[in-house]
Design a protein around this motif. Structure first.
Motif, PDB file in Angstrom:
ATOM      1  N   LYS A   4       0.839  -1.209   0.000  1.00 22.19           N
ATOM      2  CA  LYS A   4       0.000   0.000   0.000  1.00 22.19           C
ATOM      3  C   LYS A   4       0.870   1.254   0.000  1.00 22.19           C
ATOM      4  O   LYS A   4       0.647   2.187  -0.784  1.00 22.19           O
ATOM      5  N   VAL A  66      -6.139  -9.315  -3.539  1.00 20.03           N
ATOM      6  CA  VAL A  66      -6.606  -8.141  -4.280  1.00 20.03           C
ATOM      7  C   VAL A  66      -7.374  -8.630  -5.507  1.00 20.03           C
ATOM      8  O   VAL A  66      -7.170  -9.746  -5.969  1.00 20.03           O
ATOM      9  N   LEU A 111      -5.923  -1.022  -6.278  1.00 21.91           N
ATOM     10  CA  LEU A 111      -5.058  -1.777  -5.376  1.00 21.91           C
ATOM     11  C   LEU A 111      -5.123  -1.209  -3.959  1.00 21.91           C
ATOM     12  O   LEU A 111      -5.270  -1.959  -2.982  1.00 21.91           O
ATOM     13  N   ASP A 114      -8.455  -2.150  -2.406  1.00 22.55           N
ATOM     14  CA  ASP A 114      -8.483  -3.556  -2.036  1.00 22.55           C
ATOM     15  C   ASP A 114      -7.677  -3.810  -0.760  1.00 22.55           C
ATOM     16  O   ASP A 114      -8.100  -4.561   0.111  1.00 22.55           O
ATOM     17  N   LEU A 115      -6.520  -3.178  -0.665  1.00 26.07           N
ATOM     18  CA  LEU A 115      -5.659  -3.380   0.515  1.00 26.07           C
ATOM     19  C   LEU A 115      -6.274  -2.734   1.754  1.00 26.07           C
ATOM     20  O   LEU A 115      -6.142  -3.239   2.852  1.00 26.07           O
TER      21      LEU A 115
END
Length: 118
Positions: A4, A66, A111, A114-115
């Motif tokens: 991240k 992810v 991304l 999702d994280l």
């Protein structure tokens, strides 16, 4: 460094590259060795970060942490590499540059979301 944080740092670089593209003119001589060395010194750390990011992102994809596909990660790395060069050499039309920029930003945002959710 976690994925991240890497993605957020790459997104900051992406914004700086866009600023560079918008605020500068193309080099007078594309074969200027001094200009090439300056570009290389400024982009090399970003390329290394991008390589590491791709490895980490692909591992997350493989672990299904992810919602991206491997080709999206690979394409994003390739597109960011193109943006690195286009941002200094100013050698593509604005529309194409912005399409690449938007594409990379979209995957970075996906991304990070999702994280964050995971």
């Amino acid at each position: 460094m976690n994925l991240k944080l890497q993605t957020e740092q790459l997104r900051q670089h992406l914004q700086q590259l866009k600023n560079n593209y918008e605020e500068n003119d193309p080099p007078e001589d594309r074969r200027d060795k001094e200009f090439f060395l300056m570009v290389k010194s400024q982009t090399e750390p970003i390329y290394q970060m991008l390589d590491h990011w791709e490895e980490e992102a692909l591992a997350m994809v493989q672990e299904r942490k992810v919602s991206l596909h491997p080709h999206q990660v690979t394409s994003t790395k390739e597109n960011m590499g193109l943006l690195l060069m286009h941002s200094y050499y100013i050698d593509v039309k604005r529309k194409r540059y912005m399409e690449l920029n938007h594409s990379v930003n979209f995957i970075f945002d996906q991304l990070i979301n999702d994280l964050h959710d995971g």
